[in-house]
Design a protein around this motif. Structure first.
Motif, PDB file in Angstrom:
ATOM      1  N   HIS A  75      -6.540  -5.380  11.538  1.00 32.29           N
ATOM      2  CA  HIS A  75      -7.615  -4.632  12.188  1.00 32.29           C
ATOM      3  C   HIS A  75      -8.899  -5.449  12.327  1.00 32.29           C
ATOM      4  CE1 HIS A  75     -10.127  -3.767   8.636  1.00 32.29           C
ATOM      5  NE2 HIS A  75      -9.009  -3.694   7.974  1.00 32.29           N
ATOM      6  N   PHE A  95       8.526   0.644  14.211  1.00 35.85           N
ATOM      7  CA  PHE A  95       8.494  -0.150  12.985  1.00 35.85           C
ATOM      8  C   PHE A  95       9.862  -0.159  12.320  1.00 35.85           C
ATOM      9  CE2 PHE A  95       3.933   0.446  13.373  1.00 35.85           C
ATOM     10  CZ  PHE A  95       3.445  -0.765  12.936  1.00 35.85           C
ATOM     11  N   LEU A 155       1.865  -4.778  10.227  1.00 35.40           N
ATOM     12  CA  LEU A 155       1.591  -3.831   9.153  1.00 35.40           C
ATOM     13  C   LEU A 155       0.138  -3.998   8.711  1.00 35.40           C
ATOM     14  CD1 LEU A 155       4.859  -4.258   7.085  1.00 35.40           C
ATOM     15  CD2 LEU A 155       4.337  -2.611   8.874  1.00 35.40           C
ATOM     16  N   PRO A 156      -0.636  -2.922   8.737  1.00 38.59           N
ATOM     17  CA  PRO A 156      -2.085  -3.039   8.474  1.00 38.59           C
ATOM     18  C   PRO A 156      -2.410  -3.497   7.056  1.00 38.59           C
ATOM     19  CG  PRO A 156      -1.440  -0.729   8.727  1.00 38.59           C
ATOM     20  CD  PRO A 156      -0.261  -1.556   9.112  1.00 38.59           C
ATOM     21  N   TRP A 157      -1.449  -3.359   6.114  1.00 36.81           N
ATOM     22  CA  TRP A 157      -1.753  -3.726   4.734  1.00 36.81           C
ATOM     23  C   TRP A 157      -1.419  -5.177   4.422  1.00 36.81           C
ATOM     24  CZ3 TRP A 157       1.090   0.516   6.190  1.00 36.81           C
ATOM     25  CH2 TRP A 157       2.469   0.358   6.248  1.00 36.81           C
ATOM     26  N   PHE A 158      -0.883  -5.910   5.402  1.00 36.60           N
ATOM     27  CA  PHE A 158      -0.583  -7.313   5.189  1.00 36.60           C
ATOM     28  C   PHE A 158      -1.482  -8.178   6.076  1.00 36.60           C
ATOM     29  CE2 PHE A 158       3.995  -6.190   3.918  1.00 36.60           C
ATOM     30  CZ  PHE A 158       3.686  -6.273   2.583  1.00 36.60           C
ATOM     31  N   ARG A 183       9.802  -0.586   0.171  1.00 36.77           N
ATOM     32  CA  ARG A 183       8.734  -1.297  -0.524  1.00 36.77           C
ATOM     33  C   ARG A 183       7.701  -1.862   0.454  1.00 36.77           C
ATOM     34  NH1 ARG A 183       8.614  -6.441  -2.498  1.00 36.77           N
ATOM     35  NH2 ARG A 183      10.724  -6.807  -1.750  1.00 36.77           N
ATOM     36  N   LEU A 184       8.193  -2.456   1.532  1.00 35.36           N
ATOM     37  CA  LEU A 184       7.281  -3.140   2.440  1.00 35.36           C
ATOM     38  C   LEU A 184       6.669  -2.219   3.483  1.00 35.36           C
ATOM     39  CD1 LEU A 184       9.448  -6.327   3.095  1.00 35.36           C
ATOM     40  CD2 LEU A 184       7.373  -6.201   1.731  1.00 35.36           C
ATOM     41  N   LEU A 185       7.398  -1.187   3.878  1.00 35.84           N
ATOM     42  CA  LEU A 185       6.947  -0.359   4.998  1.00 35.84           C
ATOM     43  C   LEU A 185       6.672   1.095   4.616  1.00 35.84           C
ATOM     44  CD1 LEU A 185       6.490  -0.005   8.091  1.00 35.84           C
ATOM     45  CD2 LEU A 185       8.924   0.466   8.284  1.00 35.84           C
ATOM     46  N   ARG A 187      11.003 -13.088   4.676  1.00 31.76           N
ATOM     47  CA  ARG A 187      11.155 -12.336   3.428  1.00 31.76           C
ATOM     48  C   ARG A 187      12.407 -11.486   3.435  1.00 31.76           C
ATOM     49  NH1 ARG A 187       5.507  -9.672   1.391  1.00 31.76           N
ATOM     50  NH2 ARG A 187       6.628  -8.811  -0.369  1.00 31.76           N
ATOM     51  N   HIS A 196      -6.521  -0.397   0.345  1.00 35.26           N
ATOM     52  CA  HIS A 196      -7.653  -1.303   0.569  1.00 35.26           C
ATOM     53  C   HIS A 196      -7.816  -1.680   2.034  1.00 35.26           C
ATOM     54  CE1 HIS A 196      -4.847  -4.667   1.130  1.00 35.26           C
ATOM     55  NE2 HIS A 196      -4.113  -4.007   0.267  1.00 35.26           N
ATOM     56  N   TRP A 197      -6.699  -1.661   2.799  1.00 34.21           N
ATOM     57  CA  TRP A 197      -6.787  -2.115   4.186  1.00 34.21           C
ATOM     58  C   TRP A 197      -7.535  -1.124   5.066  1.00 34.21           C
ATOM     59  CZ3 TRP A 197      -2.389  -0.466   1.736  1.00 34.21           C
ATOM     60  CH2 TRP A 197      -1.792   0.694   2.221  1.00 34.21           C
ATOM     61  N   LEU A 205      -6.895  -9.464   8.113  1.00 34.52           N
ATOM     62  CA  LEU A 205      -6.046  -8.286   8.276  1.00 34.52           C
ATOM     63  C   LEU A 205      -5.983  -7.941   9.767  1.00 34.52           C
ATOM     64  CD1 LEU A 205      -7.200  -6.040   5.294  1.00 34.52           C
ATOM     65  CD2 LEU A 205      -5.040  -7.261   5.516  1.00 34.52           C
ATOM     66  N   LEU A 261       3.020  -4.010  16.257  1.00 32.27           N
ATOM     67  CA  LEU A 261       3.814  -3.664  15.076  1.00 32.27           C
ATOM     68  C   LEU A 261       3.464  -4.529  13.867  1.00 32.27           C
ATOM     69  CD1 LEU A 261       7.369  -3.000  16.587  1.00 32.27           C
ATOM     70  CD2 LEU A 261       5.499  -1.403  16.205  1.00 32.27           C
ATOM     71  N   TYR A 289      12.684  -9.463  18.249  1.00 36.35           N
ATOM     72  CA  TYR A 289      12.236  -8.290  18.987  1.00 36.35           C
ATOM     73  C   TYR A 289      10.727  -8.279  19.067  1.00 36.35           C
ATOM     74  CZ  TYR A 289      11.677  -3.142  19.544  1.00 36.35           C
ATOM     75  OH  TYR A 289      11.355  -1.871  19.940  1.00 36.35           O
ATOM     76  N   LEU A 347       7.297 -11.780   7.397  1.00 40.22           N
ATOM     77  CA  LEU A 347       8.228 -10.692   7.094  1.00 40.22           C
ATOM     78  C   LEU A 347       9.695 -11.024   7.401  1.00 40.22           C
ATOM     79  CD1 LEU A 347       6.278  -7.444   8.025  1.00 40.22           C
ATOM     80  CD2 LEU A 347       7.103  -8.131   5.784  1.00 40.22           C
ATOM     81  N   GLN A 400     -12.488  -0.250   7.900  1.00 38.92           N
ATOM     82  CA  GLN A 400     -11.850  -0.083   9.190  1.00 38.92           C
ATOM     83  C   GLN A 400     -12.707   0.877  10.000  1.00 38.92           C
ATOM     84  OE1 GLN A 400      -7.760   0.802   8.802  1.00 38.92           O
ATOM     85  NE2 GLN A 400      -7.284   0.256  10.890  1.00 38.92           N
ATOM     86  N   PRO A 425       3.816   1.944   1.493  1.00 42.16           N
ATOM     87  CA  PRO A 425       2.404   1.826   1.883  1.00 42.16           C
ATOM     88  C   PRO A 425       2.045   2.745   3.051  1.00 42.16           C
ATOM     89  CG  PRO A 425       3.590  -0.251   2.245  1.00 42.16           C
ATOM     90  CD  PRO A 425       4.528   0.659   1.558  1.00 42.16           C
ATOM     91  N   TRP A 426       2.993   2.952   3.946  1.00 42.66           N
ATOM     92  CA  TRP A 426       2.752   3.837   5.085  1.00 42.66           C
ATOM     93  C   TRP A 426       2.418   5.253   4.602  1.00 42.66           C
ATOM     94  CZ3 TRP A 426       3.222   2.552  10.377  1.00 42.66           C
ATOM     95  CH2 TRP A 426       3.103   3.639  11.250  1.00 42.66           C
ATOM     96  N   GLU A 464     -10.344   0.180   4.136  1.00 46.59           N
ATOM     97  CA  GLU A 464     -11.761  -0.008   3.876  1.00 46.59           C
ATOM     98  C   GLU A 464     -12.385  -0.783   5.031  1.00 46.59           C
ATOM     99  OE1 GLU A 464     -14.176  -1.084  -0.160  1.00 46.59           O
ATOM    100  OE2 GLU A 464     -12.048  -1.456  -0.032  1.00 46.59           O
TER     101      GLU A 464
END
Lengths: 247, 251
Positions: free
Chosen positions: A127, B146, A82-85, B162-164, A96, B243-244, A125, A80, A74, A93, B248, B167-168, B246
């Motif tokens: 962004h 998402f 994820l900003p933290w990865f 855990r993954l989404l 995983r 941390h992500w 990252l 889409l 998709y 993903l 930004q 942290p969201w 930061e």
């Protein structure tokens, strides 16, 4: 082959589509094009299993399925990610969640990164990179699903014209190099004309296929081709006619 | 120093200066209203007396935060996972906030005695609500696209959590925790007022009864500093965890 027959979905007693039927041949690029609000998104929701159909059959490679939730990859107009990865983690993903061997998956992802012009950006990252690169990364993730069928939900409509151009050719790679079967919904006529093998013109609610247009084979296509311009003219007339008819 | 910092500092100096001047000009007795310099002096000189009490109160607050989180996080996750659970529990959550917690303080002394347990519970009850609500809101605010993506990737609920989702929801979680820790000091101190053997609240009651108003103010000063410390502590933790965000750019 993906085949959808007699698909019916009703919201508040208003049929979004009823008896919707569509066939997509393997390794073809099928594009559904229709005015916004014609029910394209609901159709995708039914396909992905987000909402169940009231009636109808979906089958893939000859066997009936409830939905394509675990058969299709998709890609959305939003990347889409994820900003933290990091970009690489994002692309991993599907591996995983699918419980694949991460070491192998990582290697495959790195290869795809360099194939799609993202090498050196694995650790960035989302962004920190441009919209076009994010969408490339989303494309890597789409490939990492390892699924033959790819559903594209207006994947490029949020990008600027120049970035879009280069990503269009990458979408064609999905078909030519990675042998995917593609089903895309869009309201962008130009994009549809550049990418599609089979173009399906949709009507507004209840949504149905007004016409199927098979386009000639040689891609990448260019708009200085009179044949393509002629097809575009017909399509525009049909779409406008449909809208006039409603209002 | 930036303009806003300068203004903040200016206001502080002005208020304290006026206070000090008023006390001196009208010769207000120290047991009515001590001037800021005396308070500061007491806060420093009486530190050996105040410190053990501050540690007790601090311990109560920290344990209260821990207890609140231990309940709030699983509860918010559960209510998010099973909407029927949220429907069933949300009236109780609202009612739990309609009861004035301070009115419970004397009861908690009866039930749990003069020790720390009652004060920890008070602090926990106060922190628990904003954290639960904001965490749940955070989970719910996750974009639909998402979720569809994770659905198609075949991720189960807890893996998606855990993954989404987690942290969201972190920014929401920390917003709730910030609100929680700043009011937690109130909970602990009121608990100590009602009945305790130690703690800044206890010290204030004792000092007040002996008209040592400068000590009361010194205790308040310590308490405020502890509140500030907690506030910045949570802020620091937030920055570390998210941390992500930061660097930004915010447009």
């Amino acid at each position: 082959m993906l085949s959808v027959s007699g698909l019916t979905k009703t919201f508040d007693q208003q049929p979004v589509f009823s008896g919707f039927t569509l066939t997509v041949t393997r390794n073809r690029f099928a594009v559904l094009i229709g005015p916004s609000g014609c029910g394209k998104s609901t159709f995708f929701d039914v396909l992905t299993g987000v909402t169940p159909a009231d009636e109808g059959l979906i089958s893939w490679q000859g066997s009936d399925v409830d939905h394509l939730g675990d058969l299709a990859a998709y890609m959305h107009q939003k990347d889409l990610l994820l900003p933290w990865f990091s970009l690489l983690e994002n692309s991993l993903l599907p591996a995983r969640t699918g419980g694949e061997d991460l070491k192998q998956a990582r290697q495959r992802a790195i290869q795809l990164f360099s194939r799609l012009g993202l090498d050196g950006y694995e650790k960035h990252l989302p962004h920190q990179v441009s919209g076009g690169m994010r969408q490339r990364c989303a494309l890597v993730r789409t490939l990492m699903f390892n699924r033959d069928l790819v559903l594209l939900d207006e994947p490029l409509s949020a990008l600027d014209a120049i970035t879009r151009k280069s990503l269009q050719s990458l979408l064609l790679l999905l078909q030519s190099e990675f042998n995917r079967t593609l089903l895309m919904i869009t309201h962008d006529v130009d994009e549809a004309l550049l990418l599609a093998d089979d173009l399906y013109l949709l009507s507004v609610k209840p949504m149905r296929v007004v016409e199927k247009i098979e386009l000639y084979d040689d891609k990448p296509r260019r708009f200085d081709n009179p044949e393509l311009l002629a097809i575009k003219k017909t399509i525009m007339q049909k779409l406008e006619g449909d809208i006039d008819h409603v209002s | 120093m930036s303009r806003s910092n300068l203004l903040a500092f200016g206001i502080l100096v002005l208020v304290l200066g006026l206070w000090e001047a008023t006390c001196r000009i009208f010769a207000i007795p120290i047991f009515i209203l001590p001037p800021p310099l005396i308070i500061a002096q007491t806060a420093v000189l009486k530190a050996p007396l105040i410190l053990p009490h501050a540690l007790t109160t601090g311990m109560e607050i920290v344990c209260g935060i821990g207890l609140a989180l231990a309940v709030a996080i699983p509860l918010a996750m559960g209510m998010f996972a099973w909407p029927w659970l949220e429907k069933a529990l949300s009236p109780f959550l609202v009612v739990s906030q309609a009861i004035p917690v301070f009115a419970l303080a004397p009861l908690l002394v009866v039930w749990l005695g003069y020790g720390m347990a009652g004060k920890i519970l008070m602090a926990a009850i106060i922190i628990f609500f904003p954290v639960t609500v904001s965490l749940l809101e955070g989970f719910k605010s996750c974009d639909r696209e998402f979720r569809v993506l994770f659905r198609l990737m075949g991720a189960g609920f807890w893996q998606t959590m855990r993954l989404l989702y987690w942290p969201w929801a972190l920014p929401h979680f920390f917003a709730g925790l910030r609100v929680g820790v700043t009011v937690a000091t109130i909970g602990a101190v009121i608990g100590e007022w009602v009945g305790a053997q130690k703690g800044l609240g206890y010290l204030m009651i004792q000092a007040n009864a002996r008209l040592k108003v400068d000590l009361v103010f010194a205790a308040i000063l310590w308490l405020s500093l502890m509140g500030l410390l907690l506030w910045f502590g949570v802020g620091w933790l937030e920055k570390k965890s998210i941390h992500w965000k930061e660097n930004q750019q915010i447009l």
